[in-house]
Scaffold this motif. Structure first.
Motif, PDB file in Angstrom:
ATOM      1  N   UNK A 245     -28.753  24.793 -34.336  1.00 53.75           N
ATOM      2  CA  UNK A 245     -28.197  23.733 -33.502  1.00 53.75           C
ATOM      3  C   UNK A 245     -27.362  24.334 -32.375  1.00 53.75           C
ATOM      4  N   UNK A 246     -27.544  23.793 -31.154  1.00 56.19           N
ATOM      5  CA  UNK A 246     -26.842  24.298 -29.974  1.00 56.19           C
ATOM      6  C   UNK A 246     -26.289  23.125 -29.158  1.00 56.19           C
ATOM      7  N   UNK A 247     -25.213  23.410 -28.427  1.00 56.20           N
ATOM      8  CA  UNK A 247     -24.611  22.374 -27.577  1.00 56.20           C
ATOM      9  C   UNK A 247     -25.527  22.019 -26.415  1.00 56.20           C
ATOM     10  N   UNK A 248     -26.144  23.024 -25.813  1.00 61.03           N
ATOM     11  CA  UNK A 248     -27.086  22.808 -24.713  1.00 61.03           C
ATOM     12  C   UNK A 248     -28.198  23.848 -24.807  1.00 61.03           C
ATOM     13  N   UNK A 249     -29.312  23.556 -24.150  1.00 61.74           N
ATOM     14  CA  UNK A 249     -30.447  24.472 -24.107  1.00 61.74           C
ATOM     15  C   UNK A 249     -30.879  24.634 -22.653  1.00 61.74           C
ATOM     16  N   UNK A 250     -31.236  25.853 -22.304  1.00 60.23           N
ATOM     17  CA  UNK A 250     -31.793  26.130 -20.987  1.00 60.23           C
ATOM     18  C   UNK A 250     -33.069  26.952 -21.171  1.00 60.23           C
ATOM     19  N   UNK A 251     -34.045  26.713 -20.320  1.00 60.17           N
ATOM     20  CA  UNK A 251     -35.280  27.498 -20.324  1.00 60.17           C
ATOM     21  C   UNK A 251     -35.709  27.675 -18.876  1.00 60.17           C
ATOM     22  N   UNK A 252     -35.589  28.904 -18.383  1.00 54.09           N
ATOM     23  CA  UNK A 252     -35.797  29.180 -16.961  1.00 54.09           C
ATOM     24  C   UNK A 252     -37.020  30.079 -16.791  1.00 54.09           C
ATOM     25  N   UNK A 253     -38.121  29.503 -16.318  1.00 57.97           N
ATOM     26  CA  UNK A 253     -39.311  30.295 -16.041  1.00 57.97           C
ATOM     27  C   UNK A 253     -40.088  30.725 -17.265  1.00 57.97           C
ATOM     28  N   UNK A 254     -39.936  30.009 -18.373  1.00 57.74           N
ATOM     29  CA  UNK A 254     -40.682  30.357 -19.582  1.00 57.74           C
ATOM     30  C   UNK A 254     -41.782  29.351 -19.904  1.00 57.74           C
ATOM     31  N   UNK A 255     -41.629  28.103 -19.472  1.00 63.63           N
ATOM     32  CA  UNK A 255     -42.571  27.052 -19.833  1.00 63.63           C
ATOM     33  C   UNK A 255     -43.975  27.356 -19.321  1.00 63.63           C
ATOM     34  N   UNK A 256     -44.086  28.194 -18.292  1.00 64.05           N
ATOM     35  CA  UNK A 256     -45.381  28.588 -17.765  1.00 64.05           C
ATOM     36  C   UNK A 256     -46.170  29.449 -18.757  1.00 64.05           C
TER      37      UNK A 256
END
Length: 400
Positions: A245-256
């Protein structure tokens, strides 16, 4: 890798060019066909303008007509063609939609590639590691010389007053932090963390702790050294194995690198790892069609098993999982970012010539410049989507 692939292209080019044999007397007819097609984009063969195509080998026209961008990119790598300004050429070709012209790219290998992209899971847990080994593990020194000071291998944010690549990348990282409203003491997950540029920035400037997952051994090891002393953890791990569990999530340039067969599962992972009042920022390249196959040249030489999503595919994957709070398109900034990377690459290349070779140089230039042209044409864009599990009470407001 590049030299072997071009050699294989030369050995097989007669066998799969949609019936065209450019070694025979009809080579001039095929070149005329290519010239007529390129004229639709105001491109001339052997012309004097920067975006004109110069033929150095008679096999090139048939290869380009039969294999589209795969044939063009391989012809450029092999020295069969020259294009003084690849970025300007690609922009014109894509604005004229020559990449979708029925006269281009009808070889059986491309048809098989397109079918496989639709039917197979090319980004399975086993295959997902290929891009890390072949692309991101290329060499930390190489990427350090090409990228900004923080080694951020994604689109910069060229906001008002920003003039350098370093400034653009810091502006992007700060924009992400503000969109998530990061607060000291929060714990953040970075899916596809690269060398940790976001985690290092967020820990230093916003006082958060971060966990990042990557499928690149080189990135994880080098990132740990860069982030020494900070509350930042690198894990060599597939995103599907996350159960925290995390407060926020970021994903930068991985969804590709996720692939259409896995978009829903990816969103399921993000949803189960995000606290009920948290935010998920997804930063990804997008294409203008949900039905197009992955670019075969990029797939073969740069990002194996990669696939550019459309916004429709992103939206469908969020259904029942997230509320789309905000969508921000600054795709034209990728053009400028790629051109800055190309400038850095050009300046640093003498250091790497003996290690990587001339074919790699032409491959890498084609990669950077063709992508810049694609973003300039607006067939590719860059989206930042802010998602919430149940909707932000009172509504989400994008920071200025």
């Amino acid at each position: 890798m590049a030299k072997q692939s071009v050699s294989a292209m030369e050995n097989s080019e007669r066998n799969d060019t949609n019936g065209r044999d450019t070694t025979r007397s009809d080579s001039s007819r095929v070149q005329t066909m290519l010239a007529d097609l390129l004229a639709l984009a105001d491109v001339r063969i052997n012309g004097l303008r920067p975006w004109d195509l110069h033929i150095r080998d008679p096999r090139a026209p048939g290869r380009i007509l039969g294999f589209g961008n795969l044939g063009l990119g391989e012809s450029y790598m092999a020295g069969w063609v020259d294009i003084p300004a690849v970025d300007q050429f690609i922009e014109r070709v894509m604005r004229a939609h020559l990449d979708t012209n029925p006269a281009v790219g009808r070889s059986w290998s491309l048809i098989r590639h397109a079918i496989a992209a639709r039917l197979l899971n090319r980004q399975s847990p086993v295959r997902a590691w290929a891009v890390g080994q072949r692309h991101y593990d290329l060499g930390n020194d190489f990427y350090r010389d090409m990228l900004d000071a923080r080694m951020t291998y994604t689109c910069g944010y060229w906001a008002t007053g920003v003039t350098t690549l370093d400034e653009a990348q810091e502006a992007k990282l700060d924009l992400i932090c503000r969109k998530l409203d990061l607060q000291p003491g929060q714990r953040i997950l970075d899916i596809g963390c690269g060398w940790g540029s976001f985690m290092r920035f967020a820990a230093e400037r916003y006082g958060v702790s971060c966990v990042g997952v990557t499928i690149s051994k080189e990135q994880a090891e080098y990132g740990r050294r860069l982030c020494a002393g900070l509350p930042v953890e690198f894990r060599l791990q597939d995103y599907r194995d996350l159960h925290e569990s995390f407060d926020h999530i970021v994903s930068v340039g991985m969804f590709e690198h996720v692939g259409r067969k896995n978009y829903a599962r990816y969103m399921d992972v993000a949803r189960r790892c995000l606290k009920p009042d948290g935010l998920f920022l997804l930063h990804t390249i997008t294409g203008d069609s949900s039905n197009s196959a992955p670019d075969p040249w990029i797939d073969k030489y740069i990002f194996p098993n990669g696939e550019t999503p459309s916004f429709r595919q992103i939206a469908e994957a969020t259904e029942g999982r997230f509320v789309i709070e905000d969508v921000h398109n600054f795709g034209t900034d990728y053009d400028r970012t790629l051109m800055a990377w190309h400038d850095n690459f050009t300046q640093a290349w003498p250091k790497y010539r003996s290690e990587y070779g001339d074919t790699f140089e032409r491959m890498w230039r084609y990669y950077l410049l063709s992508c810049a042209g694609a973003f300039r044409s607006r067939q590719l864009n860059l989206l930042q989507c802010v998602l919430s599990p149940s909707g932000v009470r009172g509504g989400y407001r994008r920071p200025a």
